[in-house]
Design a protein around this motif. Structure first.
Motif, PDB file in Angstrom:
ATOM      1  N   SER A  66      10.560  15.030  -2.903  1.00  0.00           N
ATOM      2  CA  SER A  66       9.766  13.866  -3.292  1.00  0.00           C
ATOM      3  C   SER A  66       9.304  13.183  -2.012  1.00  0.00           C
ATOM      4  N   ARG A  67       8.062  12.751  -1.997  1.00  0.00           N
ATOM      5  CA  ARG A  67       7.502  12.161  -0.790  1.00  0.00           C
ATOM      6  C   ARG A  67       6.776  10.869  -1.111  1.00  0.00           C
ATOM      7  N   ALA A  68       6.847   9.942  -0.181  1.00  0.00           N
ATOM      8  CA  ALA A  68       6.108   8.689  -0.284  1.00  0.00           C
ATOM      9  C   ALA A  68       5.473   8.385   1.054  1.00  0.00           C
ATOM     10  N   TYR A  69       4.285   7.819   1.002  1.00  0.00           N
ATOM     11  CA  TYR A  69       3.519   7.474   2.202  1.00  0.00           C
ATOM     12  C   TYR A  69       3.199   5.992   2.121  1.00  0.00           C
ATOM     13  N   GLN A 123       0.861  -1.183   0.000  1.00  0.00           N
ATOM     14  CA  GLN A 123       0.000   0.000   0.000  1.00  0.00           C
ATOM     15  C   GLN A 123       0.899   1.236   0.000  1.00  0.00           C
ATOM     16  N   TYR A 124       0.631   2.149  -0.897  1.00  0.00           N
ATOM     17  CA  TYR A 124       1.505   3.328  -0.946  1.00  0.00           C
ATOM     18  C   TYR A 124       0.878   4.454  -1.743  1.00  0.00           C
ATOM     19  N   TYR A 151      -3.921  -2.759  -1.913  1.00  0.00           N
ATOM     20  CA  TYR A 151      -2.551  -3.190  -2.196  1.00  0.00           C
ATOM     21  C   TYR A 151      -2.326  -3.177  -3.710  1.00  0.00           C
ATOM     22  N   TYR A 152      -1.081  -2.848  -4.076  1.00  0.00           N
ATOM     23  CA  TYR A 152      -0.677  -2.862  -5.480  1.00  0.00           C
ATOM     24  C   TYR A 152       0.449  -3.872  -5.668  1.00  0.00           C
ATOM     25  N   PRO A 153       0.538  -4.473  -6.851  1.00  0.00           N
ATOM     26  CA  PRO A 153       1.577  -5.494  -7.068  1.00  0.00           C
ATOM     27  C   PRO A 153       2.967  -4.883  -7.073  1.00  0.00           C
TER      28      PRO A 153
END
Length: 855
Positions: free
Chosen positions: A800-803, A722-723, A752-754
């Motif tokens: 750049s950001r990611a969660y 998950q992101y 969820y993503y692969p």
């Protein structure tokens, strides 16, 4: 990028062309400061009417073409007494500066996309849906359109898309955003004629993009900046109260010697630009937008009454009102006549839910806000890239916000004081209207409408502030009568010793702080990628308008699948329909899975049995599709399933709130009865391994990675995650590396993503002791987000950001069907127990289906 630039240039040029023609037709200067606003308003009216006709978007494009042809005929000869002007260098700089500022989100993200997607505001989901529906009329009309939502900007975008080669709706909306900034800069440039030439162009750029205006445009919200622009332009069309405007703006009280029919007609024509702006406001913001314009007129009238009281010379108030009667009548008649085609929508819009302070279903009316906005933000100095955050919750020291607010307050007070001392009327009237609008929203509105009021006020505040700080002396411009000196009471006596050096220092500090504040939301704006849009839109031809159940999280899904009625078990406020679910979402958890939708329900309650089409993500960490569904289409991240037959309805699950299954714990007395039932269980090869927490944090930037360790047995594992991320990110482990595309569908509980397939090898023999084949091995996963995509982003300091949500590993291999009596200790996906009684299933079954969340 080129299509967006062309779309923006076309809208801006058409607005200037139409505005100049209208001004010339009524004997007003074709280079007036109000020209950009008048032209844009005219296009909103023309497109808003034409979109209702057969042909819709194409008809709107033709109507604009005919309007521009008429404009060319009006402008083909110079106006009497008006000299031809060269384009000032300052105006060119203002246009270039505004275009550069509004392009920062696209330049720093490296793509043209949906602004604000997933992280800030997804209202663009509605705008895209409304625009394409208005053009194609595919499917049921969206709810807000049925409520009378105004579609002037959407019609303009639809018309523009028709004539710009290769442009799509997303690029055309980006062009509209740029055009708004450019037209606002040109309007400000005209209103800042008293400012020294060296500062006039840069000041116009800052006035066009104050902090809140930039923050709204950066999240794809264009209606409030357009309304703020309309308020400024409308105010600039109001008459001067005394003297003349040096041929630039008329005075309605300069003479009343001859009030025959010709005089009446000439006076009425002077109201046409203001009337067009009012009509355009209706097509942009419906009738609530008129409140600001009416308040501006009332404020102007009060200023007129005050001036008459203080003046012994000139006309009394009654004579002034008589002189203004033709203007008032024409100014009211024009928007009334032009809005007649919109009358049914105006009536329906009166019941719009935003007017209810509590909101439907007890909603507190915050919209996408976390708390009410601080009114100091409208002053233009606010050191945060996130305008919705409270100072106490920001990483910036709280004192910086209040020092910035104090600086903005001092600058605005100086600007307003100087405006009043110079007997200005236009912008002070607009400021009074904006202030009353905010106070009204504060008294009877919601935090959401209060924020909108502040965004409308921001450009007016900035213009008054910059005029006062940077204007030369005396003030002679299009904003007020020529040669008017400041009143003797200005500046106040205690401040006079400080004026010589204090005002330049205040001007320098304020402009630097305001520009810095404006850059913050622009440089960090979220711009959505187009991958998922393209993948989901590819399902449209297959669905062919059929209902579809969407088991994902995407606020744009109703537009992406336009023509089909989209149902979701998780609340989506953007024109999806709800379906009953087994597990209601929370702010931190949600279930996006086949097993969240009941297989069958009686009555008219929607369940899985009512759908022939279902969309899921393609992640391995998912329940098995019911046997009656087969894959119809597959993209990288999504799967479209089609029903091939009728299901038997006997698909049951254990209690599995957020996961695709649960381990059968026969030591639990509630579950132990499962083994005594006759039936079969569908089980995973082994239990999936689910992460618990990323270290040091699930929220990362390019400056640092997140790490998590999973214990996996040898074999091949499908990795799911998950992101959300503003740029692509890399998931890596020993002998494993997977690039994940930027994803801004939703920040928060998401599916969820692969993330690829990981092979865990057998452990090596240690000290002549054979390794166990099923020995758990610690696998360390690292997630890094790529840095900014170009040097421009580096210059502006864009992060750049990611969660990150959870990461899960699912053992590859078919899921087995085994008797229920052998299910103890296995990870159960679902089971069938024909003939089981409610008493036998008590404590075992999933919870009772729940109704959809209230909107």
């Amino acid at each position: 990028m080129l299509s967006a630039l062309l779309a923006g240039a076309l809208i801006a040029a058409a607005s200037l062309f139409a505005g100049a023609a209208i001004m010339a037709a009524v004997g007003r200067p074709r280079h007036s400061a109000a020209v950009p606003v008048v032209g844009l308003s005219a296009l909103l009216v023309v497109c808003g009417i034409a979109i209702k006709l057969p042909g819709h978007g194409t008809t709107a494009a033709v109507a604009v073409g005919l309007s521009l042809g008429t404009s060319a005929w009006v402008l083909h000869r110079p106006a009497r007494g008006e000299r031809r002007r060269d384009v000032p260098l300052g105006a060119v700089l203002a246009v270039a500066g505004a275009a550069l500022l509004v392009s920062i989100p696209f330049l720093t993200s490296g793509r043209i996309g949906i602004m604000g997607q997933g992280l800030v505001n997804d209202d663009m989901a509605s705008h895209l849906l409304f625009t394409e529906w208005a053009d194609t009329r595919e499917g049921t009309a969206p709810d807000l359109i049925q409520d009378g939502y105004p579609l002037g900007p959407h019609a303009l975008v639809s018309a523009t898309e028709r004539v710009v080669p290769g442009a799509d709706l997303i690029e055309t909306f980006a062009g509209l955003t740029g055009a708004i900034a450019v037209l606002a800069a040109l309007t400000a440039y005209g209103a800042l004629a008293s400012v020294r030439p060296l500062f006039r162009g840069p000041a116009a750029v800052l006035a066009a993009m104050p902090y809140l205006g930039a923050a709204y445009l950066a999240q794809g919200a264009f209606k409030e900046p357009m309304l703020g622009l309309a308020l400024v332009g409308f105010a600039l069309c109001l008459p001067a109260l005394r003297g003349s405007w040096d041929g630039k703006r008329p005075s309605y009280v300069s003479t009343i010697a001859d009030r025959g029919p010709g005089w009446m007609r000439s006076q009425a024509k002077l109201a046409v630009p203001a009337g067009v702006i009012a009509a355009g406001t209706i097509y942009n913001y419906s009738f609530p937008g008129l409140a600001w314009l009416v308040l501006a007129v009332l404020a102007w009238a009060l200023i007129a009454a005050w001036r008459v009281r203080d003046e012994r010379n000139g006309l009394d108030l009654r004579s002034r009102v008589r002189c203004a009667t033709p203007v008032l009548v024409a100014g009211c008649a024009i928007p009334v006549l032009l809005s007649l085609p919109e009358l049914p929508n105006l009536i329906k819009f009166a019941g719009f839910e935003a007017f209810n302070p509590t909101g439907e279903g007890g909603n507190t009316g915050f919209g996408n806000l976390r708390q009410p906005l601080n009114p100091l933000e409208a002053l233009g100095v606010w050191p945060s890239s996130e305008f919705r955050i409270a100072p106490k919750n920001s990483s910036t020291p709280e004192i910086a916000f209040y020092l910035g607010g104090l600086l903005g307050l001092a600058a605005a007070a100086w600007g307003l004081g100087r405006a009043l001392a110079r007997r200005e009327t236009a912008l002070p009237a607009a400021l009074a209207a904006a202030a009353v609008g905010y106070l009204a929203a504060l008294a009877v509105g919601t935090p959401y409408t209060q924020a909108k009021s502040l965004a409308v006020a921001a450009p007016v505040v900035m213009l008054i502030t910059l005029r006062g700080l940077l204007a030369a002396d005396p003030l002679e411009d299009e904003g007020e009568p020529a040669g008017v000196k400041e009143a003797t009471w200005w500046p106040p006596a205690p401040l006079r010793p400080l004026v010589r050096f204090g005002v330049p220092l205040l001007a320098a500090a304020f402009t630097a702080a305001a520009l810095f504040s404006t850059l913050l939301p622009l440089r960090q704006s979220a711009v959505g990628p187009g991958y998922h849009v393209d993948e989901l839109k590819s399902f449209r031809p297959v669905l062919d308008g059929d209902d579809v159940l969407f088991l994902g999280r995407d606020n744009f899904i109703s537009w992406e699948l336009l023509g089909s009625e989209v149902y979701t078990p998780i609340r989506n406020p953007y024109d999806t329909e709800p379906v009953w679910s087994l597990y209601r979402a929370t702010p931190i958890n949600a279930k996006f899975d086949w097993d969240n939708v009941p297989p069958d329900l009686p009555d008219d309650r929607r369940s899985l049995a009512d759908f022939d089409w279902v969309i899921t993500t393609s992640a391995m960490f998912n329940s098995e599709a019911p046997p009656e569904f087969a894959v119809a289409e597959r993209t990288r991240d999504f799967v479209l399933w089609q029903r091939r037959g009728a299901g038997d309805g006997d698909r049951r699950t254990l209690r599995e709130p957020i996961y695709p299954g649960a381990t059968v714990n026969c030591a639990n007395s509630d579950v132990s009865g499962l083994g005594r039932l006759d039936g079969n269980a569908t089980v995973f090869p082994v239990a999936p391994v689910i992460g618990k927490a990323w270290e040091p944090s699930p929220d990362i930037t390019e400056a640092g990675a997140a790490v998590e360790e999973l214990l996996l047995r040898p074999g091949r594992w499908g990795i799911s995650i998950q992101y959300a991320s503003t740029q692509q990110m890399v998931v890596s482990a020993p002998r494993f590396r997977q690039v994940m595309r930027a994803n801004l569908l939703f920040r928060g509980p998401a599916p969820y993503y692969p993330a690829g397939v990981l092979r865990v090898n057998q452990p090596k023999k240690r000290d002549s002791v054979p390794a166990r084949r099923d020995e758990l091995r610690p696998i360390r996963f690292t997630v890094e987000v790529d840095g900014p995509p170009n040097a421009i982003a580096d210059v502006f300091g864009t992060e750049s950001r990611a969660y990150l949500g959870r990461i899960a590993a699912t053992r590859l291999g078919p899921r087995s069907r085994i008797p229920l009596r052998r299910a103890c200790g296995r990870y159960l996906d679902w089971y069938a127990a024909p003939g089981a009684t409610p008493a036998q299933l008590e404590g075992i079954e999933a919870p009772t289906p729940e109704p959809p969340d209230e909107e």
